[in-house]
Scaffold this motif. Structure first.
Motif, PDB file in Angstrom:
ATOM      1  N   PHE A  68      38.022 -35.408 -34.519  1.00  0.00           N
ATOM      2  CA  PHE A  68      39.158 -34.589 -34.921  1.00  0.00           C
ATOM      3  C   PHE A  68      39.592 -34.903 -36.350  1.00  0.00           C
ATOM      4  O   PHE A  68      40.138 -34.042 -37.032  1.00  0.00           O
ATOM      5  N   SER A  69      39.339 -36.124 -36.791  1.00  0.00           N
ATOM      6  CA  SER A  69      39.740 -36.493 -38.151  1.00  0.00           C
ATOM      7  C   SER A  69      38.894 -35.795 -39.207  1.00  0.00           C
ATOM      8  O   SER A  69      39.276 -35.732 -40.379  1.00  0.00           O
ATOM      9  N   THR A  70      37.721 -35.254 -38.811  1.00  0.00           N
ATOM     10  CA  THR A  70      36.869 -34.554 -39.777  1.00  0.00           C
ATOM     11  C   THR A  70      37.345 -33.136 -40.061  1.00  0.00           C
ATOM     12  O   THR A  70      36.855 -32.507 -41.004  1.00  0.00           O
ATOM     13  N   VAL A  71      38.274 -32.626 -39.257  1.00  0.00           N
ATOM     14  CA  VAL A  71      38.771 -31.261 -39.455  1.00  0.00           C
ATOM     15  C   VAL A  71      39.795 -31.261 -40.586  1.00  0.00           C
ATOM     16  O   VAL A  71      40.809 -31.962 -40.517  1.00  0.00           O
ATOM     17  N   ASN A  72      39.538 -30.499 -41.620  1.00  0.00           N
ATOM     18  CA  ASN A  72      40.427 -30.420 -42.786  1.00  0.00           C
ATOM     19  C   ASN A  72      41.434 -29.289 -42.565  1.00  0.00           C
ATOM     20  O   ASN A  72      41.061 -28.117 -42.506  1.00  0.00           O
ATOM     21  N   LEU A  73      42.711 -29.647 -42.420  1.00  0.00           N
ATOM     22  CA  LEU A  73      43.759 -28.654 -42.170  1.00  0.00           C
ATOM     23  C   LEU A  73      44.876 -28.751 -43.212  1.00  0.00           C
ATOM     24  O   LEU A  73      46.035 -28.435 -42.918  1.00  0.00           O
ATOM     25  N   SER A  74      44.544 -29.146 -44.407  1.00  0.00           N
ATOM     26  CA  SER A  74      45.554 -29.218 -45.467  1.00  0.00           C
ATOM     27  C   SER A  74      45.990 -27.811 -45.869  1.00  0.00           C
ATOM     28  O   SER A  74      45.301 -26.821 -45.596  1.00  0.00           O
ATOM     29  N   GLY A  75      47.134 -27.742 -46.546  1.00  0.00           N
ATOM     30  CA  GLY A  75      47.673 -26.449 -46.951  1.00  0.00           C
ATOM     31  C   GLY A  75      46.701 -25.625 -47.784  1.00  0.00           C
ATOM     32  O   GLY A  75      46.455 -24.446 -47.478  1.00  0.00           O
ATOM     33  N   PRO A  76      46.100 -26.191 -48.859  1.00  0.00           N
ATOM     34  CA  PRO A  76      45.132 -25.427 -49.655  1.00  0.00           C
ATOM     35  C   PRO A  76      43.927 -24.964 -48.852  1.00  0.00           C
ATOM     36  O   PRO A  76      43.406 -23.871 -49.078  1.00  0.00           O
ATOM     37  N   THR A  77      43.462 -25.806 -47.902  1.00  0.00           N
ATOM     38  CA  THR A  77      42.316 -25.420 -47.078  1.00  0.00           C
ATOM     39  C   THR A  77      42.664 -24.244 -46.179  1.00  0.00           C
ATOM     40  O   THR A  77      41.867 -23.306 -46.017  1.00  0.00           O
ATOM     41  N   ILE A  78      43.855 -24.287 -45.567  1.00  0.00           N
ATOM     42  CA  ILE A  78      44.292 -23.184 -44.713  1.00  0.00           C
ATOM     43  C   ILE A  78      44.410 -21.904 -45.547  1.00  0.00           C
ATOM     44  O   ILE A  78      43.977 -20.819 -45.120  1.00  0.00           O
ATOM     45  N   PRO A  85      54.170 -21.405 -41.877  1.00  0.00           N
ATOM     46  CA  PRO A  85      53.768 -21.910 -43.197  1.00  0.00           C
ATOM     47  C   PRO A  85      52.391 -22.561 -43.150  1.00  0.00           C
ATOM     48  O   PRO A  85      52.008 -23.170 -42.146  1.00  0.00           O
ATOM     49  N   PHE A  86      51.645 -22.450 -44.251  1.00  0.00           N
ATOM     50  CA  PHE A  86      50.293 -23.013 -44.287  1.00  0.00           C
ATOM     51  C   PHE A  86      50.297 -24.528 -44.126  1.00  0.00           C
ATOM     52  O   PHE A  86      49.341 -25.097 -43.585  1.00  0.00           O
ATOM     53  N   VAL A  87      51.354 -25.192 -44.578  1.00  0.00           N
ATOM     54  CA  VAL A  87      51.386 -26.661 -44.527  1.00  0.00           C
ATOM     55  C   VAL A  87      51.470 -27.175 -43.092  1.00  0.00           C
ATOM     56  O   VAL A  87      51.272 -28.370 -42.854  1.00  0.00           O
ATOM     57  N   GLU A  88      51.751 -26.305 -42.129  1.00  0.00           N
ATOM     58  CA  GLU A  88      51.824 -26.758 -40.731  1.00  0.00           C
ATOM     59  C   GLU A  88      50.459 -27.145 -40.194  1.00  0.00           C
ATOM     60  O   GLU A  88      50.352 -27.725 -39.117  1.00  0.00           O
ATOM     61  N   GLY A  89      49.393 -26.818 -40.931  1.00  0.00           N
ATOM     62  CA  GLY A  89      48.067 -27.255 -40.516  1.00  0.00           C
ATOM     63  C   GLY A  89      47.967 -28.768 -40.447  1.00  0.00           C
ATOM     64  O   GLY A  89      47.295 -29.323 -39.570  1.00  0.00           O
ATOM     65  N   GLU A  90      48.654 -29.464 -41.367  1.00  0.00           N
ATOM     66  CA  GLU A  90      48.637 -30.929 -41.357  1.00  0.00           C
ATOM     67  C   GLU A  90      49.337 -31.479 -40.119  1.00  0.00           C
ATOM     68  O   GLU A  90      48.894 -32.482 -39.537  1.00  0.00           O
ATOM     69  N   ALA A 116      36.583 -24.911 -36.519  1.00  0.00           N
ATOM     70  CA  ALA A 116      37.900 -25.302 -36.017  1.00  0.00           C
ATOM     71  C   ALA A 116      38.977 -25.058 -37.068  1.00  0.00           C
ATOM     72  O   ALA A 116      40.084 -24.602 -36.752  1.00  0.00           O
ATOM     73  N   SER A 117      38.664 -25.344 -38.319  1.00  0.00           N
ATOM     74  CA  SER A 117      39.615 -25.116 -39.411  1.00  0.00           C
ATOM     75  C   SER A 117      39.961 -23.644 -39.536  1.00  0.00           C
ATOM     76  O   SER A 117      41.120 -23.270 -39.709  1.00  0.00           O
ATOM     77  N   PHE A 118      38.945 -22.782 -39.403  1.00  0.00           N
ATOM     78  CA  PHE A 118      39.185 -21.338 -39.471  1.00  0.00           C
ATOM     79  C   PHE A 118      40.019 -20.859 -38.283  1.00  0.00           C
ATOM     80  O   PHE A 118      40.885 -19.987 -38.428  1.00  0.00           O
ATOM     81  N   GLN A 119      39.770 -21.427 -37.097  1.00  0.00           N
ATOM     82  CA  GLN A 119      40.536 -21.023 -35.912  1.00  0.00           C
ATOM     83  C   GLN A 119      42.010 -21.376 -36.070  1.00  0.00           C
ATOM     84  O   GLN A 119      42.893 -20.579 -35.735  1.00  0.00           O
ATOM     85  N   VAL A 120      42.289 -22.569 -36.580  1.00  0.00           N
ATOM     86  CA  VAL A 120      43.679 -22.970 -36.803  1.00  0.00           C
ATOM     87  C   VAL A 120      44.326 -22.096 -37.867  1.00  0.00           C
ATOM     88  O   VAL A 120      45.482 -21.668 -37.738  1.00  0.00           O
ATOM     89  N   ALA A 121      43.583 -21.790 -38.929  1.00  0.00           N
ATOM     90  CA  ALA A 121      44.104 -20.906 -39.982  1.00  0.00           C
ATOM     91  C   ALA A 121      44.448 -19.537 -39.423  1.00  0.00           C
ATOM     92  O   ALA A 121      45.479 -18.940 -39.772  1.00  0.00           O
ATOM     93  N   LYS A 122      43.603 -19.036 -38.529  1.00  0.00           N
ATOM     94  CA  LYS A 122      43.864 -17.734 -37.905  1.00  0.00           C
ATOM     95  C   LYS A 122      45.138 -17.767 -37.057  1.00  0.00           C
ATOM     96  O   LYS A 122      45.959 -16.847 -37.111  1.00  0.00           O
ATOM     97  N   LEU A 123      45.326 -18.851 -36.277  1.00  0.00           N
ATOM     98  CA  LEU A 123      46.532 -18.976 -35.457  1.00  0.00           C
ATOM     99  C   LEU A 123      47.781 -19.070 -36.326  1.00  0.00           C
ATOM    100  O   LEU A 123      48.824 -18.476 -36.005  1.00  0.00           O
ATOM    101  N   ILE A 124      47.691 -19.806 -37.433  1.00  0.00           N
ATOM    102  CA  ILE A 124      48.847 -19.968 -38.324  1.00  0.00           C
ATOM    103  C   ILE A 124      49.254 -18.636 -38.934  1.00  0.00           C
ATOM    104  O   ILE A 124      50.426 -18.275 -38.963  1.00  0.00           O
ATOM    105  N   VAL A 125      48.268 -17.872 -39.417  1.00  0.00           N
ATOM    106  CA  VAL A 125      48.613 -16.611 -40.076  1.00  0.00           C
ATOM    107  C   VAL A 125      49.065 -15.567 -39.058  1.00  0.00           C
ATOM    108  O   VAL A 125      49.934 -14.729 -39.353  1.00  0.00           O
ATOM    109  N   CYS A 126      48.524 -15.603 -37.841  1.00  0.00           N
ATOM    110  CA  CYS A 126      48.931 -14.625 -36.817  1.00  0.00           C
ATOM    111  C   CYS A 126      50.352 -14.876 -36.318  1.00  0.00           C
ATOM    112  O   CYS A 126      51.035 -13.938 -35.901  1.00  0.00           O
ATOM    113  N   THR A 127      50.790 -16.124 -36.357  1.00  0.00           N
ATOM    114  CA  THR A 127      52.143 -16.455 -35.908  1.00  0.00           C
ATOM    115  C   THR A 127      53.134 -16.508 -37.063  1.00  0.00           C
ATOM    116  O   THR A 127      54.321 -16.785 -36.845  1.00  0.00           O
ATOM    117  N   GLY A 128      52.659 -16.270 -38.296  1.00  0.00           N
ATOM    118  CA  GLY A 128      53.549 -16.232 -39.445  1.00  0.00           C
ATOM    119  C   GLY A 128      54.130 -17.579 -39.837  1.00  0.00           C
ATOM    120  O   GLY A 128      55.220 -17.645 -40.410  1.00  0.00           O
TER     121      GLY A 128
END
Length: 412
Positions: free
Chosen positions: A127-137, A101-106, A87-99
């Motif tokens: 859902f709380s186990t999914v790490n979406l912090s800026g460094p993780t993204i 900021p990485f911090v929007e994962g939080e 799930a973390s990788f999927q969110v990271a992919k959506l963030i980078v594809c839409t351009g």
């Protein structure tokens, strides 16, 4: 081979290719009765030898259930950790594809938790186990990039021949960017095309600068120059210059290696875009651009025009700016302007802005004709784009467009 009697005699059960003690959960790797008997005699005989018949069977059953529960707990936790990582990788992919900021994962995580607490409170902890912090993204995007680069290298090694397509353009901060596409086929004639590099050019944009980026990409992907069949460019001097262009530098490299020169191709789409720009029709475009600028440049006029369209319940909510940078811009601007012509005329009159051409029948004919032609050109441009286009397909689109032009001329 494990025997069921050993479970009753020594408190062991088979797990995959091993024997596991039900009492202490130690593992015996070799299925020999001596090994199991020795472990039982040393570790557990004093405590469990007194258990016989049904009492012994009940104890074995309880120990089996305990071991199975522990095993399922570990399996479920492993699956949960894997799902959380995916799930973390999927969110990271959506963030980078839409351009974004990485911090929007939080923010995404907060959003997911809010939705989960309302719709399925019992699963909110998942859902709380999914790490979406800026460094993780950031780390996830880097890992996906490394993985993609590895796939490209593996793909490139299997090519029997390939072609390159080069396009240099400026981004929003006006930095030069070189896009390098590759299309190749393997021994099974499977054709693949990918964007293999996006190289930034910091200083000058000469043919030598661009060639260095191309050469670096070929080296990174471990491509063989001997397999290069053709190079497609937009036809600018820095690309096709006979002495200092990219093609010239590539040919020099091929001569050093005693390889034949690749075929130099002028991109169809760039040719079509250049032809489209030759269709000026300034008598129409100057009026259209002037009216659009009158509406858009003044904030008060712009707000009033938008309110005016809203009151009339018009499908379009605004007029578009025209820019020469985007090839499809003029067609869209003209279509909006033509569809809003009555409203634009009325708005101009309300602002005491005299534009006599808006009421001139002959000028309206020219506007209509130019709108139709630019829409045809836009449609033609889109047909030439996309993955998997072969030269024969593009040539058929060109011939079909020539026929359309012939029919259009007969109706003028």
């Amino acid at each position: 081979m494990f025997k069921e009697q050993w479970t009753y005699d020594y408190f062991f059960m088979q797990y995959k290719e091993r024997a596991v003690c039900l009492i202490c959960q130690n593992i015996v790797f070799v299925f020999k009765e001596y090994n199991l008997h020795r472990h039982y005699q040393i570790q557990h005989k004093d405590k469990y030898e007194c258990l016989v018949r049904d009492v012994r069977k009940d104890k074995i059953l309880k120990l089996k259930n305990t071991l199975t529960t522990q095993k399922n707990t570990f399996v479920n936790q492993k699956q949960l950790n894997m799902s959380s990582l995916q799930a973390s990788f999927q969110v990271a992919k959506l963030i980078v594809c839409t351009g974004r900021p990485f911090v929007e994962g939080e923010f995404v995580k907060e959003y997911l938790l809010s939705v989960a607490k309302e719709m399925c409170p019992e699963k909110a902890d998942l859902f709380s186990t999914v790490n979406l912090s800026g460094p993780t993204i950031k780390q996830g995007i880097e890992e996906m990039g490394d993985n993609l680069r590895q796939h490209l290298q593996n793909f490139a090694r299997k090519l029997s021949c390939f072609s390159l397509s080069l396009d240099e353009c400026n981004d929003v901060p006006d930095s030069a960017q070189l896009l390098i596409f590759i299309r190749g086929t393997n021994d099974n004639f499977k054709v693949t095309e990918e964007l293999v590099a996006l190289q930034s050019i910091k200083a000058t944009i000469t043919g030598e600068d661009i060639y260095e980026k191309v050469s670096q990409t070929v080296k990174d992907l471990e491509l063989d120059w001997a397999k290069l069949a053709s190079v497609t460019t937009d036809g600018v001097p820095s690309m096709v210059g006979s002495k200092k262009g990219v093609i010239a530098h590539i040919n020099q490299e091929m001569d050093k290696r005693n390889h034949s020169h690749p075929i130099a191709i002028h991109c169809f789409i760039h040719q079509q875009a250049l032809c489209s720009k030759s269709l000026k029709w300034d008598s129409v475009m100057k009026i259209v651009v002037s009216c659009v600028n009158f509406v858009r440049d003044n904030e008060l006029n712009h707000r009033q025009f938008q309110e005016f369209l809203s009151e009339l319940n018009i499908a379009y909510k605004d007029v578009l700016y025209h820019t020469e940078v985007h090839g499809l811009s003029r067609g869209r601007v003209l279509r909006h302007f033509y569809d809003l012509l009555p409203q634009i005329t009325a708005f101009m009159l309300s602002k005491n802005k005299e534009v006599p051409e808006l009421n001139d029948a002959e000028w309206k004919w020219h506007l209509t004709f130019l709108t139709d032609v630019t829409e045809l050109l836009n449609s033609f441009n889109v047909q030439l784009q996309g993955n998997g286009k072969l030269i024969c397909d593009m040539q058929s689109h060109v011939k079909a467009f020539e026929v359309k032009l012939g029919l259009l001329i007969k109706q003028v």
